[in-house]
Design an enzyme around this catalytic site. Structure first.
Site, PDB file in Angstrom:
ATOM      1  CD  GLU A  43     -19.985 -19.131   4.968  1.00  0.00           C
ATOM      2  OE1 GLU A  43     -19.451 -20.091   5.370  1.00  0.00           O
ATOM      3  OE2 GLU A  43     -20.811 -18.787   4.530  1.00  0.00           O
ATOM      4  NE  ARG A 100       2.782  -1.826   0.991  1.00  0.00           N
ATOM      5  CZ  ARG A 100       2.180  -2.552  -0.090  1.00  0.00           C
ATOM      6  NH1 ARG A 100       3.235  -1.871  -0.926  1.00  0.00           N
ATOM      7  NH2 ARG A 100       1.778  -3.312  -0.621  1.00  0.00           N
ATOM      8  CD  GLN A 101      -4.618   0.263   4.361  1.00  0.00           C
ATOM      9  OE1 GLN A 101      -5.674   0.128   4.607  1.00  0.00           O
ATOM     10  NE2 GLN A 101      -4.219  -0.574   2.934  1.00  0.00           N
ATOM     11  CE  LYS A 196      10.785   6.138  -2.432  1.00  0.00           C
ATOM     12  NZ  LYS A 196      11.060   5.100  -3.012  1.00  0.00           N
ATOM     13  NE  ARG A 198       5.588   6.192  -1.896  1.00  0.00           N
ATOM     14  CZ  ARG A 198       6.487   5.435  -2.672  1.00  0.00           C
ATOM     15  NH1 ARG A 198       5.766   4.269  -4.080  1.00  0.00           N
ATOM     16  NH2 ARG A 198       7.242   4.410  -2.417  1.00  0.00           N
ATOM     17  CG  ASP A 222      12.689  -0.778  -0.147  1.00  0.00           C
ATOM     18  OD1 ASP A 222      12.559  -0.732   1.074  1.00  0.00           O
ATOM     19  OD2 ASP A 222      12.292  -0.369  -1.049  1.00  0.00           O
TER      20      ASP A 222
END
Length: 315
Positions: A43, A100-101, A196, A198, A222
């Site tokens: 913890e 990214r989510q 591209k 993915r 990027d």
């Protein structure tokens, strides 16, 4: 530093103390006295060893790997400052994990970046300061102010002495065109785009190159490099299409799994990254150079503290 009776205090978790200390030097403020440790069962234990009552507190913590550990440190620090009666609590998150989510790509997917935004707000953050969010719409996931800083000018500065007539800025995908265009406009260079698809996460297949790169040096721009599969494949394809030297740059060097080996064995001549995520010694190779975001974050913190405009930093 004291404005309107409020003093400024800067603290950090364990994610990126070096960057936090650099920022403190930039704004001439002492590094806050706190401890973030672990109990024997794992913890997280937080101790704030100085008063923060009424202060403008800036907590600097990237939610980089180990993502969940660093996120929990940040949340517990924010809660501690809230309960210690801090005036304003500003979460400075140079790298925002889970970004990214940001949407549902298939049925029953979570939108975890929104969940993290809700948790940060609930913990007690009054403002978030971050850099190069993976998707700009993440700012709308928060019900508190968000200052979104840009890494492109810092990365572009590294290349400002390159021959503009001999160099092309390349976006590694369609989604990064705006970033590449901003980068190219700073250096007055043309752009090209890699088309591209993915098929699944961390796997990409390059399809085509849009633009003239033959006999040109190229700079791939990027926001994040994770496993480096996309970046190294893009670099090889650019070489196959006739490019000369291939450079690459990104704001957030996640560099997980086989990334370092891939970069080391790739045709990339030099990879320029920022210190939003610290690079451990085993990831420090000759091909990688680090530029610091501390001056930009320092200036943003000073402006937020003084209730001045942050957006004018990019005018």
């Amino acid at each position: 530093m004291n404005v309107g009776g409020r003093d400024i205090k800067v603290f950090s978790g364990n994610a990126n103390k070096d960057l936090a200390q650099k920022i403190c030097k930039e704004i001439d403020v002492h590094f806050g006295n706190s401890e973030v440790s672990r109990f024997s069962d794992g913890e997280i234990s937080v101790n704030i060893n100085e008063t923060v009552r009424g202060s403008d507190v800036f907590v600097i913590q990237s939610t980089c790997p180990p993502v969940n550990e660093n996120l929990m440190e940040l949340l517990i620090l924010i809660d501690a400052f809230k309960r210690a009666s801090a005036g304003r609590i500003n979460a400075v998150i140079p790298y925002y994990g889970y970004a990214r989510q940001d949407r549902k790509t298939k049925a029953r997917d979570p939108i975890t970046s929104k969940l993290v935004a809700d948790i940060l707000t609930k913990a007690g953050a009054d403002r978030v300061v971050s850099m190069d969010l993976h998707a700009a719409q993440l700012q709308g996931y928060f019900d508190i102010p968000v200052d979104h800083l840009l890494g492109v000018p810092i990365l572009a500065k590294y290349f400002e002495n390159m021959n503009t007539s001999d160099t092309v800025v390349v976006s590694p995908d369609i989604g990064g065109v705006r970033r590449a265009r901003n980068f190219a406009s700073i250096l007055d260079m043309p752009i090209a785009i890699i088309e591209k698809r993915r098929p699944k996460a961390n796997v990409s297949e390059v399809m085509n190159v849009i633009g003239d790169i033959e006999n040109k040096n190229v700079i791939i721009v990027d926001d994040i490099i994770d496993t480096a599969g996309s970046m190294t494949k893009a670099a090889k394809v650019l070489k196959d299409f006739g490019a000369k030297d291939v450079y690459a740059c990104c704001t957030h060097p996640v560099l997980s799994g086989p990334a370092i080996e891939r970069i080391g064995n790739s045709v990339i001549k030099k990879l320029i990254v920022t210190d939003t995520i610290p690079l451990p010694e085993e990831k420090q190779i000759d091909k990688i150079e680090v530029v610091s975001v501390a001056p930009l974050f320092g200036e943003a913190i000073k402006r937020i503290y003084a209730n001045e405009s942050v957006s004018t930093l990019f005018d």
